[in-house]
Each structure stands twice: as C-alpha cells, then as structure tokens.
Design a protein around this motif. Structure first.
Motif, PDB file in Angstrom:
ATOM      1  N   GLU A 102       0.836  -1.203   0.000  1.00 20.90           N
ATOM      2  CA  GLU A 102       0.000   0.000   0.000  1.00 20.90           C
ATOM      3  C   GLU A 102       0.875   1.259   0.000  1.00 20.90           C
ATOM      4  OE1 GLU A 102      -3.338  -0.778   0.015  1.00 20.90           O
ATOM      5  OE2 GLU A 102      -3.871   1.302  -0.391  1.00 20.90           O
ATOM      6  N   LEU A 103       1.993   1.193   0.750  1.00 17.51           N
ATOM      7  CA  LEU A 103       2.899   2.348   0.796  1.00 17.51           C
ATOM      8  C   LEU A 103       3.398   2.695  -0.599  1.00 17.51           C
ATOM      9  CD1 LEU A 103       4.482   4.385   2.603  1.00 17.51           C
ATOM     10  CD2 LEU A 103       6.365   2.718   2.583  1.00 17.51           C
ATOM     11  N   LYS A 104       3.773   1.653  -1.328  1.00 15.01           N
ATOM     12  CA  LYS A 104       4.262   1.903  -2.692  1.00 15.01           C
ATOM     13  C   LYS A 104       3.158   2.440  -3.587  1.00 15.01           C
ATOM     14  CE  LYS A 104       8.379  -0.562  -3.835  1.00 15.01           C
ATOM     15  NZ  LYS A 104       8.882  -1.684  -4.651  1.00 15.01           N
ATOM     16  N   ALA A 105       1.966   1.868  -3.433  1.00 15.72           N
ATOM     17  CA  ALA A 105       0.840   2.341  -4.238  1.00 15.72           C
ATOM     18  C   ALA A 105       0.509   3.793  -3.897  1.00 15.72           C
ATOM     19  CB  ALA A 105      -0.372   1.447  -4.011  1.00 15.72           C
ATOM     20  N   ILE A 125      -1.017   8.950   4.971  1.00 12.58           N
ATOM     21  CA  ILE A 125      -0.397   9.072   3.643  1.00 12.58           C
ATOM     22  C   ILE A 125      -1.410   8.606   2.608  1.00 12.58           C
ATOM     23  CG2 ILE A 125       1.445   8.244   2.124  1.00 12.58           C
ATOM     24  CD1 ILE A 125       3.181   7.803   4.594  1.00 12.58           C
ATOM     25  N   GLU A 126      -1.623   9.431   1.603  1.00 12.00           N
ATOM     26  CA  GLU A 126      -2.533   9.010   0.528  1.00 12.00           C
ATOM     27  C   GLU A 126      -2.063   9.573  -0.803  1.00 12.00           C
ATOM     28  OE1 GLU A 126      -6.612  10.261   0.876  1.00 12.00           O
ATOM     29  OE2 GLU A 126      -7.126   9.438  -1.086  1.00 12.00           O
ATOM     30  N   ARG A 159      -4.753   1.122   4.989  1.00 11.46           N
ATOM     31  CA  ARG A 159      -3.956   0.075   5.632  1.00 11.46           C
ATOM     32  C   ARG A 159      -3.220   0.726   6.793  1.00 11.46           C
ATOM     33  NH1 ARG A 159      -5.818  -4.675   3.368  1.00 11.46           N
ATOM     34  NH2 ARG A 159      -5.669  -4.593   1.102  1.00 11.46           N
ATOM     35  N   VAL A 160      -3.335   0.121   7.975  1.00 15.47           N
ATOM     36  CA  VAL A 160      -2.811   0.760   9.179  1.00 15.47           C
ATOM     37  C   VAL A 160      -1.673  -0.054   9.785  1.00 15.47           C
ATOM     38  CG1 VAL A 160      -3.378   1.579  11.488  1.00 15.47           C
ATOM     39  CG2 VAL A 160      -5.077   1.736   9.641  1.00 15.47           C
ATOM     40  N   VAL A 161      -0.522   0.586   9.929  1.00 19.23           N
ATOM     41  CA  VAL A 161       0.561   0.001  10.722  1.00 19.23           C
ATOM     42  C   VAL A 161       0.561   0.753  12.045  1.00 19.23           C
ATOM     43  CG1 VAL A 161       2.504   1.481   9.975  1.00 19.23           C
ATOM     44  CG2 VAL A 161       2.919  -0.881  10.551  1.00 19.23           C
ATOM     45  N   GLN A 162       0.686   0.040  13.156  1.00 18.13           N
ATOM     46  CA  GLN A 162       0.433   0.697  14.440  1.00 18.13           C
ATOM     47  C   GLN A 162       1.056  -0.036  15.617  1.00 18.13           C
ATOM     48  OE1 GLN A 162      -3.297   0.072  16.360  1.00 18.13           O
ATOM     49  NE2 GLN A 162      -4.023  -1.367  14.813  1.00 18.13           N
ATOM     50  N   ALA A 202      -1.253   5.400   8.618  1.00 20.13           N
ATOM     51  CA  ALA A 202      -2.358   4.905   7.802  1.00 20.13           C
ATOM     52  C   ALA A 202      -2.098   5.305   6.355  1.00 20.13           C
ATOM     53  CB  ALA A 202      -3.674   5.499   8.278  1.00 20.13           C
ATOM     54  N   VAL A 203      -2.204   4.318   5.471  1.00 19.66           N
ATOM     55  CA  VAL A 203      -1.771   4.546   4.093  1.00 19.66           C
ATOM     56  C   VAL A 203      -2.844   4.086   3.114  1.00 19.66           C
ATOM     57  CG1 VAL A 203      -0.043   3.922   2.376  1.00 19.66           C
ATOM     58  CG2 VAL A 203       0.636   4.229   4.743  1.00 19.66           C
ATOM     59  N   LYS A 204      -3.052   4.883   2.104  1.00 15.88           N
ATOM     60  CA  LYS A 204      -3.919   4.451   1.006  1.00 15.88           C
ATOM     61  C   LYS A 204      -3.318   4.902  -0.314  1.00 15.88           C
ATOM     62  CE  LYS A 204      -8.109   6.033  -0.456  1.00 15.88           C
ATOM     63  NZ  LYS A 204      -9.486   6.499  -0.294  1.00 15.88           N
TER      64      LYS A 204
END
Lengths: 630, 630
Positions: A102-105, A125-126, A159-162, A202-204
C-alpha cells in the motif's frame, strides 16, 4: 526510477512537524535496493552512536522492498529499522501483510521518522500526500479498536501500521503490526514508535507499481500458483502453516520445553497443528501470496473468546507461550497470542521472558513477594493471560517482564544468568542450535540478536538431490551438509544463505514463498527482479547488494561497541541435549563453535573482532562508512 | 554429463605410452568448469613443487571450455597449462581457432600429458580413439610443413595443435599453435611440449557437442551476428582488428617505442591498420565467431614473401616487433610475424627481448662481440629476421635471446636490469600501465606474469552510460572509474573483471566476442551457459568458480615460492611518461601502487603476502589444497 520504485522517500520530523522528500538516483536504488538495505543506509547515516533508543534522536525507518507491491508472487514485505531498545544495536524487523504494497501504491518507497511528537499523533499518507493527525483519542487503544477508529475517520480502505499499549508503554520487546495480524515482531521497535508518540501510519494508494515487463512478472505468479502443490514444503505450509512444525520437532527431540530445561513436551500433540485445526476457521495470507500460511482461529467460550481478526498462533508462539511454559492448552495459547497481538508484544520474547522468570521462581530466586502473589510455575495456566496484560501496562511484576529476560536477570542476580536463553539481549526463537547448527551460527552472528530468519535452516540442505540443495546450486553449493555438522562447509552454507535471505528482504519477497521451503528458485527470483525493474541485474550483483546491507547492519553494531564477544550462544544451548530421544547427545564444542565464528568473519571479510575491514567497505562502495571502523 | 561436456579427460603418459581416461561427476564440472579451471586443477594436483619445467615431471594440460564447440557465438577457446619455463610459476595460455571445438567433437574435454617420449611423437585423437604416432619425420619441420605432412598422413580434416622449431629447441618463450595462426602465446608452453618430445596433437571429431536447449544457444548466435554492427567496439574489431589500436594508442601518447624509452613513434602511421590494409587479403576468424578480428596478410616480393596461411600481425606484434624496435616497415613486421609463427615464438616476448638487447647494445653493455657482429640498433631492419631465426634455433646470439629478457639481463649484468620490462620474468605486452592503471595492476598481480588478458582494460569503464560500464552493472559496479585512477574503485574494478575474464576462459568464450569490446553482455552469457549445460547456474556461481580457478593458479605460485615481492611493475613503467603528449606526466606512486596491491589481496581473501587464506579455500571448497598454504 520508472520501474518497481516510486523514487520518493518521505522524511518526517515529529519534533518540528516538517516533511521532506528524499529523491535518489538509480545507482542508489541499485546499490541499496530496499527493505533492510534502505533501512540500514538511513540508520547508519542518521542515527548518532550512543543515543538512547527511546530518545527523540532515534530514527525509525519503514522501507518496502524492490518488488513489494508488484504482481509478483509472495511480495508483501517491508522492513522497520531503528536502534533497538532491546539489543542496543541495530533493530531490523520484517513483516508481510498489506501495508508495504500500500505504501508503494501511495507513492513512497520508504518513510523515515525522526524526532518526537509532543502529543500522540498518527501519520496519514494518501497518493503522494501526507499529513500528521492528532492521535490523542487513539492512545491507549488496543490494536483492533485503533484500526477501527482510524478507518472510521479516514475511510475503510486505509492500511494501518500501528502499536498497541505495549508499544505505547515502551515494553522493550513491543512490536509493530499491520492489518492486526502481520508483525514486525522483534527488536522492540514498537517501543521506539511509542517513544516518538507515533501511534500509527495509515496509508492508502491507488497507483500501480510500474513493472518493466509485467507479463513475465505475472507469469511467475501464475506459475507459482499452479506449481505450489508440487513443492511439498510450500504445500505443507499452506496445509498446516508453521504450526505443522510442533509435533515434528518434538518427535525429533528438539522442542524447547520449560525454559529449554527439556527437549520434548508430553503434551506436544495438544498444541500441534492437528489440534489447531479444531479452532481453525480459515487460512490467512499476505498480499500476492499463493501459500496462505497464516492460521485464522476462533474460540467462543464464556471466559475465553479469541477474535479471529487478530490472527492465529505461529509455531514460535505455540512453543514460546506453550511447551516452553509447560502449557498444553491450545485455546489458552491462542488467547495469549491474541492478547500479545492486541498489545503489540512479541510472543517469542514474551514467552521466553516468562519461562526465564518461571525457572527463577521454581528455583527460589524469586518468590510471590516479587511477583505480586503470582505462582510462576511451569504449567500454571491461570497466570498466563494476567502476566501478558501486566507486561503491556508495566504493572506489578509485568514492569519487570517488560524489560526482557536479560535485563530481568540483571535485576534478579544470584546467578540467574545461567537460565537465560538470549543473544545480544534478545530471546532465542524455538529452534535448537544443537540439531540445526547453522541456526546456532546465525543466532550468534545476527546483528539484531538471536533470530531464525537471517539464514536458511539446516535440514533443507542435508540430502543430495533435495529441492533445498538444488536451490543453492546457482550459488555454487552442490554438496549436502548434515544438519548437525559443525564444519567449514556449514559456515559457507550459512554465509551464503545469509546473503540470500538478506537479498529476499531487500527485494521484498517472503522466504516462505521462495527458495528452500519453496516454489520459486533463486534464479527465477532474479529473473523476476529483472522483469520488475528493467535492470540487467544478476545473482552476483543482488547478493553483493545484500552483503552491503549486512555489512551496514554490522557496522551499526560495531559503532555501538559490539565485538566478537557478543557473537555467542547461551551456555545452556551448548550443553548436551537434556531429555528426549537425543538425551545426552549433540553437545556443542564451545571452542570449535568459536573457531567457526572466526572462520565466518574471515569468509565475510571481517577482522578477528567481527568488524568489516576497510577492504570490504571499499569493495562494496561503502567508503562513506570508513569513519565508523576507525 | 549429458550436456556441454563429453565427460572424458584423456590422460597420456609419454614415458610409458599408457593412456587412461578420467571421468568426473557433475559436481567436478560445476566447480571447475573447464579451460583454466580444469587446467589449474590438474596442474596443482599433478605437478610436484620445485620440478624443472622442462623435465618429464612437468604435466601439460589442454582443456576446452564449458561451451567450447557448441553453436554459441565466439566459443572457440581452450587453455594450455603447465609449469612455465619462462616464469617458474603456473603457465596458462588460451587460444581460439578450431582445435578446442574439434577436441570436444572427438569426445574429450581435456588432454593431460605426462612424462616424456624417448623420441618425437605426436598424438592422434579421433572420435574417442587415441594413438601415439612416430613424429621423427616431423621433428625440425616448421609449422606449415608439419601440418601439411600430418594431414597427408591422416586426412585433411584433422585439426593440428603443434610446435615448430622454437618449441622443439625449448626457447623459453616458445608458444603453441593450432591451424597455423591461433596461439597459446605466452609462458613458453611450447618449450614444455618440446621437452616432452611431443610435436603435435591431431584431432578429428564427428560428434556434436550436446546442448540442453540448442534453440536458445543458436538464437544467441543469430542475435550476436545480427547486432554486431550496432556495437562499435565489436564492429571496430571486425573492421580493423587489433591493429586498429596502433595509431589511436600513439595519438594518446602511450605507444611503447624503442624499449619503452619513448611513448610515441614517428612512424606509427606506417605500422597502423590503414597501412596494414595494403597487404590485407581477408579477415580471418575462429570457430563460431561473427567478428572475425584476425588479419590475413600477403606479401609477394622477391626477398620478402609473407604466406597468408600463417596469419597476420596483431596490435601486440606491430608494437613489439615494430615501434618498440624502432621499426616502421609493415611488410618487414608481417614477415617477422610469419617467421615467429612458423617457429612458434611468442611475438611479444621475442620483440621485447630484442628491444632490451638493443638498449643494452646502444648503451654499450653489449657489443658486436656478443652479438656475433650484429648491429643491435633500434630501427635496424636488416637484423630482425636473422635474430628471430637465430633465436628459434638457439644459434649465436639467438641462444641468449631464447632465454627471454630477464635471464639475458642476468647474463649481461652491469645494471642492465633497469632496462627490463617484465613481471615474473615474462615480458610486458604493449599497454602502458600509466595510462591504464588497471592493466598495471593486472600485470603485477597476474599469476602467469605480465599479461593484458586477465582483467578488462580501463578505457571501457570511464564513461557513465558507456556499453563497457553497462556490461558491469550485473556485477554491481555502476560508477565510472577514470583510466588513470589509482584508487580503491580501480582495485574493485580489476578484481571483479579479473574474475569475469577467468569466467570467460573457463567457459571457453572469447573476451572479444563478449563484454566490454563486445556484443554479448554478461547476463546473456550466463543465460547461454545455462542453455548449453542445463545447469541452474548463476553469475554468482560462475564467478565463484572463476575465483576457485584464480585461487588455484595463485596457490601454484605460492607453492613455488612466489610472494608479494613478485607482484610489482618494472621500474621504468612507474616513472613519468618520457615523451609525447603525456611527457612528464602519469608517474605512478610506487608506495600507493603497493598499497593497492595489498588492498586487492584483502578484497580477494589473500593474506598480506598474497597467499589465499584458509578461509578462502574453505569458502571455495578447496579444502584439498590446504596443505599448500601451510
């Protein structure tokens, strides 16, 4: 930067709230690849030696791999690096799941977090945009609740890393989770996140990671999916997951039991994969992986509910929170696992720290006076869940457990060090170095403390013609090496397969999907990396980049004062196996073991104290790091 | 052994006349590949240290490469190894032509020659059969006559590798020739053949070398042929051959002139490729090569006939027998070349030995009394052909020249050593280490004495984006390095490209057809080797096999007493360039050069005396050779 990469690395200083973006040329990416390569690069350059890992000066790097997020098979991986509060050396820990892709996207290859926020925040991040957001309302929340709240705020597709309370409270072995069930498990990097007041990222993203030759990449995926059943180790992982190992390892006399005082567990069958089937509701997996090795379990009982969203126990967990504590109750272990996951506590270190305390308790070095009344006896099922909760919140005896076993031994004293099972302050995983001597070498040599993930495991390479050995043929290793050999051949095997696993991590591929356990041999992997990037890469070049990474990780530790004295095994694991079918056997000759460690140094181009030589730095174009060895 | 190889190595003991066949398992072939890999293996194991290279105890190995003789492009090569009578260390010398492919077609990967026949013999090999035949009637014959007679005896289709009078008379720089024009040129291995009374090996084979995936192999050949014109260096070689270098190098101020007392030659244009065109009748080539870099020349004059069958002069020859002697007459040089070829004398060592003697003569260290009345002056055209003939037959002053320059200096004394241009007793080729410092490092480091063929040449790697540099990207080298740099980057470049060229030699491919000058990049080469053998080989594994070879060659020398003191350059080539556009520049700092040599040792895993460490032997599965470093 047209293929595979986004070309952007997001830098955030939490102290100032400032963002910036690093853009590197293609040579940077070809040399440092991604994952731990980029993580080690930033850690070594940005973290000053001697800092407190929990101070704002620590730098936390999240880095996706080269092929992470492409349509290739089993490529979900990303790395977190920082100075580890547990080991005091380099922290690096990989995870699968969905966050890396998701980070790359979303337009970034990596995120570098500096400083410390003055109140809890999370990073959103979006698609190339980024924003720090207040997280005061999330602080203190367990991971499932936190993820639910973030998605309520931002939308379901994030997508959440936490971290959970374990990370917030800076338990020294707190981990980091994405999608509730995928962990950067080791080295206490969740505590670094907590120390920075960073609750989550949180990333999208809606961008496709561009591939040079997408058709070849997709064909590899089709091939991997179609051929999985023909590869028994991969198919075994699909069928039984890592828990399949419990009864096999027990039968082999190598199951860590009661703080490794024993090597077989009479209730092993009760914590094995067959038993786990009873609470299994489905197989879980990661982005783009056909294997789906994860177990999803559910228990619905009056006083023991296990929520499937938080993942099921792995082999390591079943042992460290099971046999190693003398506990043979699969539902209880599944619940303990779920609790650790909610709190973001590493189940290996949690279990091994409890087992250490139990041995101290049973031998009278600590009493109920120290434990707040808890009877720390092996097999005592009633205390497991309370101990985990106490640890996450650093309450009562949990405040001691939260230090990890090595520091706890320092507090207990009285010779309790002899019961420790750790390397560089990190608790050993559930693989016995006496039956897998190569794992023993990697425990000792790993820059980030005892770890079972930094080289391949011995049993794959002991039979001529086996798929594991065939997978090493591209590396020029053709002859089988017995799992228990302590020989120069074993050292080469571990040296080469170490480079290979670092290469996997840098590329962002999962070891389970690739060589050894494996459906995609190393030569096909290189072909795939070429198809993604368009680079004229070779196995040589990629392994040299992996070596570059390994050397940077090592340099970080040297700079912090680590020497060859830190490359050892716990005494107990050098002794003859105490019980079971191997009872009295497989003693490791300490002098020979030490000589093999030195031989490894020589093969690797390190000096006799385990420090990479100037010549090795020159060879790897790491001249900029010369100052760290002088 | 199904693909690429025949699986058979023919062993002949000339003393007893006994034949035997060595058959090795696949691991042997994967580890030692072919060419110098198999050559070094037999040399190190079969040649006892300290023997006289011209004694029966020397062992002479002819070994084809892995892909030699397949339909791949530019794969004609084979290696000859033995203890060198010129250097006293390992001798190894590669050749193209047609003999290597024919050997494989005849059913053998290599021929190992031991002992000494009691009268001249030659070896006949045909489709798995072998026979020693009387060669008394061939002894004394020049190569063209010898080949004609053998074909009369056996049939026209025999490929003949042989020595002329230079080899028979054990001139210390005698070479070995196949098809009259393709030479194992250096190290005096023709003298070893002569010392064994072995005049020739005639081979005929009708077997096809089996390929695992012949279609892929053939496609590479088609691709190479179709794309040659798009690759300027390869196309340049086709158009002008190596002689194209003469005027370019002269313009750059680096043309060895008058025993390297000068760096430009006023008559360079008269010995360059444009001038050569006037006597050129066609382009010659080797088995399966689209480049055809060989020049075929013809001169028909009353007293100067040059027979085209014996090949035309290369760059090295035009310089060593031309500018370096002050001679600017292309027809004379072509004739001198033809004579050397008939007699099997290495043109580099021949020319450089004469130029040394000329300088001694001009400086009064020797006189016409020593030379039998010959005026050994630079530019004296009348003496060139007589000197070559005298050398081949060891008559008059020729008996001195036949020793090579280093031993001649020993006889002349009077400080003549200062005029020497040799490393490990072997004369330097015509590339100036002051303008190509990497060539300087390889001159010094080469196990077989000064040689321009054991690593790639510096100019190919000094421009970002150049084909040469792109060809190194698979090896993980991405940054340009200037041709004159004396730096750690240069050491890495030479270390890696050394391994690469050894890999070419082991595989049996020609450097001219591959990387750098080149139409087939290293990754395509590995793909091709996989297609031939069916092996899951990688660049890493093949380069490690090359390193295994390099280490065995080095060990051979260590065992003979070579140390770091032998890894030097001649004093004259460390001094500032004496004349021409670079006059007064490019001095090589001797101390820095020595430090870079030591850095190379460290990168290569050798000790400070240049001896491979035990760890390196263990890494390369060369445990059996440990006894040679103790």
């Amino acid at each position: 930067m047209a293929y595979g990469y986004t070309g952007k690395i997001l830098i955030i200083n939490l102290t100032t709230g400032n963002f910036s973006i690093d853009e590197h040329d293609e040579i940077f990416y070809r040399q440092y690849l991604g994952g731990p390569g980029i993580g080690a690069y930033y850690a070594l350059r940005e973290i000053k030696p001697g800092i407190d890992p929990l101070a704002p000066e620590n730098v936390l790097i999240f880095a996706a791999g080269v092929v992470t997020g492409t349509p290739a098979p089993a490529v979900p991986r990303y790395t977190v690096c920082a100075k580890s509060p547990l080991t005091g050396g380099i922290g690096r820990s990989e995870a699968g799941g969905w966050w890396g892709p998701e980070l790359k996207a979303a337009g970034f290859d990596a995120v570098v977090v500096k400083g410390k926020a003055d109140h809890p925040v999370y990073l959103k991040i979006e698609d190339g945009t980024y924003e720090l957001r207040d997280a005061r309302h999330l602080w203190g929340k367990e991971t499932d609740e936190c993820q639910r709240l973030i998605r309520e705020e931002l939308g379901a597709r994030y997508r959440v890393v936490q971290i959970g309370p374990g990370g917030e409270n800076m338990v020294l072995f707190a981990n980091i989770v994405n999608e509730l069930a995928h962990f950067n498990g080791r080295n206490g990097l969740g505590a670094v996140m907590g120390a920075k007041n960073l609750k989550a990222i949180a990333v999208k993203g809606s961008n496709k990671v561009p591939c040079f030759d997408e058709e070849t990449v997709k064909n590899t995926t089709r091939w991997a999916a179609a051929n999985m059943k023909d590869h028994p180790p991969a198919y075994g992982l699909h069928k039984a997951g890592t828990p399949g190992g419990v009864t096999i390892v027990n039968a082999g006399g190598a199951l860590p039991t009661r703080n490794w005082q024993e090597n077989t567990f009479d209730r092993a069958a009760e914590i094995g994969s067959d038993k786990l089937e009873e609470i299994l509701i489905q197989r879980g997996g990661c982005y783009s992986c056909p294997i789906r090795c994860k177990r999803v379990v559910k228990v619905e009982k009056e006083d023991l509910n296990v929520d499937p969203a938080l993942g099921g126990p792995e082999y390591e967990t079943l042992v460290c929170l099971g046999s190693n504590l003398g506990i043979g109750n699969i539902e209880l272990i599944a619940k303990a696992n779920e609790l650790c996951n909610k709190y973001t506590l590493d189940t290996i270190s949690m279990g091994m720290t409890i087992s250490f305390a139990m041995e101290c308790f049973e031998k009278g070095l600590i009493t109920t006076e120290d434990t707040g009344g808890l009877e720390l006896k092996f097999g005592n099922e009633t205390i497991l869940l309370p101990l985990i909760k106490l640890t996450a919140y650093k309450e009562g005896f949990g405040a001691k457990l939260a230090l990890g076993s090595a520091r706890l031994a320092g507090e207990i004293g009285q010779g309790s060090e002899q019961f420790l099972l750790q390397v560089k302050n990190q608790e050993v995983p559930a693989h016995d170095p006496r039956v897998k001597t190569g794992v023993g070498l990697q425990y000792a040599l790993s820059s980030h403390g005892a770890d079972h993930w930094t080289a391949q495991h011995d049993p794959f390479f002991q039979e001529a013609g086996s798929p594991g050995l065939q997978a090493l043929e591209p590396l020029g290793i053709f002859k089988p090496v017995s799992a228990t050999a302590l020989s120069a051949d074993k050292v080469r095997l571990i040296y080469y397969t170490h480079l290979m696993t670092v290469m996997y991590d840098c590329l962002g591929v999962c070891v389970f999907g690739y060589v050894a356990r494996s459906i995609v041999p190393v030569d096909k992997l290189v072909e795939m990396a070429r198809a993604v990037t368009g680079w004229n890469a070779s196995t040589w070049g990629l392994l040299k980049a992996a070596e570059r990474t390994s050397v940077m990780l090592r340099l970080f530790n040297n700079r912090e004062g680590f020497t060859s004295r830190d490359d050892t095994l716990p005494k107990r694991l050098l002794e003859a196996v105490p019980t079971g079918p191997l009872s009295g056997k497989n003693k490791i000759d300490e002098q020979l073991f030490g000589e093999l460690i030195k031989l490894y140094y020589q093969m690797a181009g390190w000096d006799e104290d385990g420090k990479p030589t100037a010549a090795k730095l020159y060879e790897l174009d790491l001249d900029w790091a010369l100052e760290y060895i002088n």
